[in-house]
Design an enzyme around this catalytic site. Sequence first.
Site, short mmCIF file in Angstrom:
data_model
loop_
_atom_site.label_atom_id
_atom_site.label_comp_id
_atom_site.label_asym_id
_atom_site.label_seq_id
_atom_site.Cartn_x
_atom_site.Cartn_y
_atom_site.Cartn_z
CG HIS A 130 -0.79 -10.40 1.02
ND1 HIS A 130 -0.24 -10.24 2.27
CD2 HIS A 130 -1.89 -9.61 0.99
CE1 HIS A 130 -0.99 -9.41 2.96
NE2 HIS A 130 -1.99 -9.01 2.20
CD GLU A 174 0.97 -6.89 1.19
OE1 GLU A 174 0.06 -6.74 0.35
OE2 GLU A 174 0.81 -6.64 2.39
C1 BG6 Z 1 -2.93 -5.81 2.40
C2 BG6 Z 1 -3.80 -4.60 2.26
O1 BG6 Z 1 -2.31 -6.10 1.19
O2 BG6 Z 1 -3.73 -6.94 2.78
C3 BG6 Z 1 -4.56 -4.35 3.55
O3 BG6 Z 1 -3.00 -3.49 1.92
C4 BG6 Z 1 -5.32 -5.59 3.96
O4 BG6 Z 1 -5.43 -3.24 3.37
C5 BG6 Z 1 -4.36 -6.77 4.03
O5 BG6 Z 1 -5.93 -5.35 5.22
C6 BG6 Z 1 -4.99 -8.09 4.45
O6 BG6 Z 1 -6.04 -8.44 3.66
P1 BG6 Z 1 -6.88 -9.74 3.96
O7 BG6 Z 1 -7.95 -9.81 2.93
O8 BG6 Z 1 -5.91 -10.91 3.86
O9 BG6 Z 1 -7.40 -9.61 5.37
#
Ligand code: BG6
Length: 301
Positions: free
Chosen positions: A161, A266
């Site tokens: 991510h 990502e």
């Molecule tokens: C991304 C998703 O990978 O992560 C989004 O596509 C999501 O939908 C984002 O909002 C953040 O996720 P989190 O759990 O870290 O708030």
Amino acid sequence: MSIEETETEVILTHKNGSVVKILKYGATVTSWTTSDGKEQLWLSSAAKLDGSKPVRGGIPLVFPIFGKCQDETHPTFKLPQHGFARNSVWEFLGQTAANPLTVEFALSPEQVSNDLTNLWGDGQNDFTLIYTIQLNESSLKTQIEVENAGKREFEFKWLFHTYFAVPDITDVLVTNFTDAKCYDQLLAEEYSEKAPMISFHEEFDRIYKGVDQDKVAQIVELGKVLHNVKRTNLPDCVVWNPWIKKSAGMGDFEPKDGYKNMLCIEPGHVDSFVKLGGGEKWTAAQELSIGGDIKVQTNIY
Ligand code: BG6
């Protein structure tokens, strides 16, 4: 070249001055500065670095589910959003090479709270994750190996991510997704990407699916390549920017206009599950590098 280990993090310093910092919590890379002193990753100023919450920024690791599983019959259904790898403390295995500077971390069920592993199937999945971080002159490679250390097959999703730092999101374009199949998480619709280059002017949350491995995603700012993102064994790529409303709703997202200075690209295996039989291993990697020329690898007519 040096490696420093503290109670909570590991810091790699390349001989050219570039530095990468990895928090043991989540094995989250929280910073990568290149030899010119420039920070390449975005980290929220309100990110929790004390293990109370996954880190908002850097490179959180998403495993064994991406998002929330929608299929209530699937063994990952009960897991929290993005699984448990990003909120477990990984074991630092140490340095495994000097040139390029390489370190490894590991995660197995012993490091994860039972409350979380019990939410994956019946809590019987035995796994060993080995995370390798390699700091090169002007690139950073992160690689994951997932081993099914048990006898029964299990299924998982994986995603790096990665939050990139950008000077101004409205000046940024992303290349090489033209004609890729995409699932728009905001519209809940699937279509083929038609934009010659992706631009950003509102909330953006798309999963590009089955993108050829040779296609390098580039973040281009006013004609200049900032970042190149190469994938190995990762067919999908999520592109995300929360924009104004969504970032306002995230308590750990600061400053509130920080969405202007970040973009998540990502690389992952998230459209379908990886199936891993007992004793089998699966490996994948992303390689982030800076600069270079714009590479047109799609038909941008
Ligand atoms: C991304 C998703 O990978 O992560 C989004 O596509 C999501 O939908 C984002 O909002 C953040 O996720 P989190 O759990 O870290 O708030």
